[in-house]
Design an enzyme around this catalytic site. Structure first.
Site, PDB file in Angstrom:
ATOM      1  N   HIS A 164      71.555   9.667  50.709  1.00 60.06           N
ATOM      2  CA  HIS A 164      69.870   8.682  50.996  1.00 60.06           C
ATOM      3  C   HIS A 164      68.400   9.077  50.484  1.00 60.06           C
ATOM      4  O   HIS A 164      68.025  10.171  50.725  1.00 60.06           O
ATOM      5  CB  HIS A 164      69.754   8.434  52.719  1.00 60.06           C
ATOM      6  CG  HIS A 164      69.361   7.660  53.175  1.00 60.06           C
ATOM      7  ND1 HIS A 164      69.325   6.497  53.600  1.00 60.06           N
ATOM      8  CD2 HIS A 164      67.293   7.533  52.674  1.00 60.06           C
ATOM      9  CE1 HIS A 164      68.880   5.552  53.928  1.00 60.06           C
ATOM     10  NE2 HIS A 164      67.226   6.702  53.401  1.00 60.06           N
TER      11      HIS A 164
ATOM     12  N   HIS B 294      65.307   7.805  47.720  1.00 63.88           N
ATOM     13  CA  HIS B 294      64.317   7.126  47.182  1.00 63.88           C
ATOM     14  C   HIS B 294      63.447   7.328  45.950  1.00 63.88           C
ATOM     15  O   HIS B 294      62.284   7.473  45.895  1.00 63.88           O
ATOM     16  CB  HIS B 294      63.203   6.063  48.319  1.00 63.88           C
ATOM     17  CG  HIS B 294      64.008   5.453  49.725  1.00 63.88           C
ATOM     18  ND1 HIS B 294      64.331   4.039  49.688  1.00 63.88           N
ATOM     19  CD2 HIS B 294      64.346   6.072  50.980  1.00 63.88           C
ATOM     20  CE1 HIS B 294      64.735   3.450  50.792  1.00 63.88           C
ATOM     21  NE2 HIS B 294      65.180   5.230  51.100  1.00 63.88           N
TER      22      HIS B 294
ATOM     23  N   LYS C  38      60.459   5.323  44.577  1.00 60.68           N
ATOM     24  CA  LYS C  38      59.361   5.342  45.193  1.00 60.68           C
ATOM     25  C   LYS C  38      58.489   6.867  45.381  1.00 60.68           C
ATOM     26  O   LYS C  38      57.302   7.093  45.900  1.00 60.68           O
ATOM     27  CB  LYS C  38      59.176   5.055  47.138  1.00 60.68           C
ATOM     28  CG  LYS C  38      59.730   3.546  47.018  1.00 60.68           C
ATOM     29  CD  LYS C  38      60.024   3.718  48.700  1.00 60.68           C
ATOM     30  CE  LYS C  38      59.779   2.247  48.790  1.00 60.68           C
ATOM     31  NZ  LYS C  38      61.597   1.843  49.329  1.00 60.68           N
TER      32      LYS C  38
ATOM     33  N   HIS D 152      69.831   0.486  55.811  1.00 56.19           N
ATOM     34  CA  HIS D 152      68.374   0.976  57.317  1.00 56.19           C
ATOM     35  C   HIS D 152      68.860   0.475  58.373  1.00 56.19           C
ATOM     36  O   HIS D 152      68.168  -1.013  58.211  1.00 56.19           O
ATOM     37  CB  HIS D 152      66.778   1.546  56.247  1.00 56.19           C
ATOM     38  CG  HIS D 152      66.972   1.748  55.175  1.00 56.19           C
ATOM     39  ND1 HIS D 152      67.959   1.673  53.339  1.00 56.19           N
ATOM     40  CD2 HIS D 152      66.054   2.469  54.777  1.00 56.19           C
ATOM     41  CE1 HIS D 152      67.264   2.296  52.825  1.00 56.19           C
ATOM     42  NE2 HIS D 152      66.406   3.224  53.715  1.00 56.19           N
TER      43      HIS D 152
ATOM     44  N   GLU E 266      65.135   2.281  62.985  1.00 57.96           N
ATOM     45  CA  GLU E 266      63.936   2.866  61.769  1.00 57.96           C
ATOM     46  C   GLU E 266      62.184   3.087  63.288  1.00 57.96           C
ATOM     47  O   GLU E 266      61.710   2.810  62.052  1.00 57.96           O
ATOM     48  CB  GLU E 266      63.417   3.155  60.577  1.00 57.96           C
ATOM     49  CG  GLU E 266      62.535   4.312  60.114  1.00 57.96           C
ATOM     50  CD  GLU E 266      62.640   4.548  58.306  1.00 57.96           C
ATOM     51  OE1 GLU E 266      61.976   5.245  58.502  1.00 57.96           O
ATOM     52  OE2 GLU E 266      62.634   3.773  57.718  1.00 57.96           O
TER      53      GLU E 266
ATOM     54  N   ASP F  47      66.189  10.929  51.795  1.00 56.99           N
ATOM     55  CA  ASP F  47      65.141  10.561  52.165  1.00 56.99           C
ATOM     56  C   ASP F  47      63.523  10.334  51.203  1.00 56.99           C
ATOM     57  O   ASP F  47      63.804  10.607  50.105  1.00 56.99           O
ATOM     58  CB  ASP F  47      64.089  10.097  53.536  1.00 56.99           C
ATOM     59  CG  ASP F  47      64.321   8.744  53.784  1.00 56.99           C
ATOM     60  OD1 ASP F  47      65.183   7.613  53.251  1.00 56.99           O
ATOM     61  OD2 ASP F  47      63.547   8.390  54.787  1.00 56.99           O
ATOM     62  N   ASN F  48      62.796  10.050  51.310  1.00 55.62           N
ATOM     63  CA  ASN F  48      61.343  10.246  50.494  1.00 55.62           C
ATOM     64  C   ASN F  48      60.593  11.330  50.293  1.00 55.62           C
ATOM     65  O   ASN F  48      60.187  12.211  50.987  1.00 55.62           O
ATOM     66  CB  ASN F  48      60.535   9.167  51.278  1.00 55.62           C
ATOM     67  CG  ASN F  48      60.865   7.736  51.428  1.00 55.62           C
ATOM     68  OD1 ASN F  48      61.740   7.285  52.568  1.00 55.62           O
ATOM     69  ND2 ASN F  48      60.237   6.692  51.128  1.00 55.62           N
TER      70      ASN F  48
END
Length: 454
Positions: free
Chosen positions: A93, A95, A98, A244, A247, A345-346
């Site tokens: 997972h 991104h 981004k 998602h 959250e 993640d990010n």
């Protein structure tokens, strides 16, 4: 055993020489019993000799004791001194699209709403094919350097961005073939699934990329119908699903339960992964039990994102300290047999200002925040074997006879030692040979529109 000093350049050279000759034995290496087979010791490790031949693992056998370099068995013998070797990481997972936009999003304030607004503005202004490709490739080079061999990224897919980012992803997938197994999942607000023309269009994008159908399953008034549409579209195109959900700290957010119910209604045969699920930790025990029973029955998997959720959840604008950790209930899930993973993640964007796609760093944080220790058990599977299974990647995330010789040799001789330092001198071995890569410099991104070093 008194281990020799960790002479990283010498060990790297020995492994490289063995790979060139086509065969070597890495002796006295400590393998985590969760990702290999063998008689484990009290700490859950298997002290082994690993024979590598032509880039594959020929054998993992009980260590025969300390050895020095020799021509035994026509192979170079290399003493690892009881140091830990783990499989290359599987990051299910992320991104990538981004990543690293933080320098040009100064309005971001560490809140979820602020991150959404800042990212939308930057996407509309700057996300050309060249911009997306350069940032994604930068991130992949970092992940590869640290030892990640497989990754799933979410792709913001609201038109017209889908026609920009999906072709860019396809080019990168081909460019990175053989180094990182790349998958992609579309990402859009689930209310867009009401438009069947859009849903069919994006499903075709995803199917062409051998990707996964996904959306942000926030509590829309008709969420159950929207989930049914997603499951039907995935079934029509032979796709897996990746959502998602939840959250938030709002205990009324119940997307995870609804996704499990939708899976059972549809008798969906594909794989379903749900990320975040933070609100579960804020719900009443009876509600938690009911939800987890349904998730287990539906065969739904869950991935926790400790870096991003710690960063965003319970962020307070009044200068006070956050009161909760923001992560979901992995222990309770695992006890029910629910597949659970941890992922990056990010990175360096409004949803998480830090990170470099180093899964060791992610696992270290997850261990501390989620208490994946005392005992450590088989939690290392959350960044190796379990996400590999979720992504349908046979052979990834393990060290076993017959598999490609992809592993990471650390200085540490125990979990405590490995997780107590950054291990920047780890030796990443791919196809039996050590990598000789370096991390990309942030200055490489300075030429992008609106980007400046921060």
């Amino acid at each position: 055993m008194n281990a020799p000093a960790f002479d990283q350049p010498a060990l790297r050279d020995q492994i490289a020489n063995g790979a060139k000759l086509g065969r070597y034995i890495l002796r006295n290496v400590r393998l985590d019993s969760a990702v290999t087979t063998g008689a484990m010791d009290a700490a859950g490790y298997f002290l082994a000799d690993v024979t590598v031949e032509h880039g594959r693992i020929l054998a993992t056998t009980a260590a025969r004791g300390r050895s020095i370099e020799s021509n035994e068995d026509s192979a170079i013998s290399i003493d690892a001194g009881g140091r830990v070797a783990l499989p290359t990481f599987v990051d299910c997972h992320t991104h990538l699209d981004k990543g690293h936009i933080l320098p040009r999003t100064p309005a971001a304030n560490g809140t979820f709403d602020g991150a959404l607004a800042a990212t939308r503005a930057d996407r509309a202004t700057n996300w050309s094919a060249g911009d997306v490709t350069r940032r994604m490739d930068f991130a992949l080079r970092s992940a590869f350097h640290y030892g990640t061999a497989a990754m799933r990224t979410h792709i913001d897919s609201q038109p017209p961005q889908d026609d920009i980012s999906w072709p860019a992803f396809m080019e990168l997938k081909q460019h990175w073939r053989g180094r990182i197994d790349l998958q992609a999942s579309c990402l859009f607000p689930i209310d867009m699934a009401r438009d069947d023309a859009f849903l069919e269009r994006i499903a075709r994008h995803v199917a062409a990329a051998s990707g996964t159908l996904g959306a942000v399953a926030y509590p829309a008034p008709d969420i159950d119908r929207l989930l049914d549409l997603m499951f039907r579209k995935a079934e029509q195109h032979g796709l897996n699903l990746d959502f998602h959900a939840d959250e938030t700290a709002d205990p009324k957010a119940d997307g995870l339960r609804r996704i499990a119910e939708a899976a059972m209604r549809s008798s969906f045969a594909g794989k379903v992964l749900v990320g975040h699920c933070c609100s579960l930790a804020m719900q009443e025990e009876a509600d938690v039990e009911a939800t987890l029973d349904k998730v287990a029955a539906a065969g739904v998997a869950v991935v926790s994102l400790p870096t991003c959720n710690l960063y965003l959840q319970d962020r307070r604008q009044d200068g006070t300290t956050p009161r909760w950790r923001g992560v979901t209930l992995l222990h309770e899930m695992k006890q029910r047999g629910i597949p659970v993973a941890i992922a990056s993640d990010n990175t360096r964007d409004p949803f998480h200002s830090y990170g470099d796609l180093d899964m060791l760093d992610t696992y270290r944080l997850g261990t501390r925040v989620l208490h994946l220790d005392h005992p450590a058990g088989d939690w290392i599977g959350a960044v190796t074997t379990t996400p590999a299974g979720i992504m349908g990647l046979d052979g990834r995330g393990s060290i076993a006879e017959g598999q490609v010789a992809d592993f990471i040799l650390f200085e540490g001789r125990s979990l405590s030692e490995v997780l107590s330092r950054a291990e920047s001198n780890r030796i990443v071995v791919r196809n039996g040979a050590p990598l000789a890569t370096s991390l990309p410099a942030y200055a490489e991104l300075d030429g992008l529109e609106g980007m400046a070093s921060d």
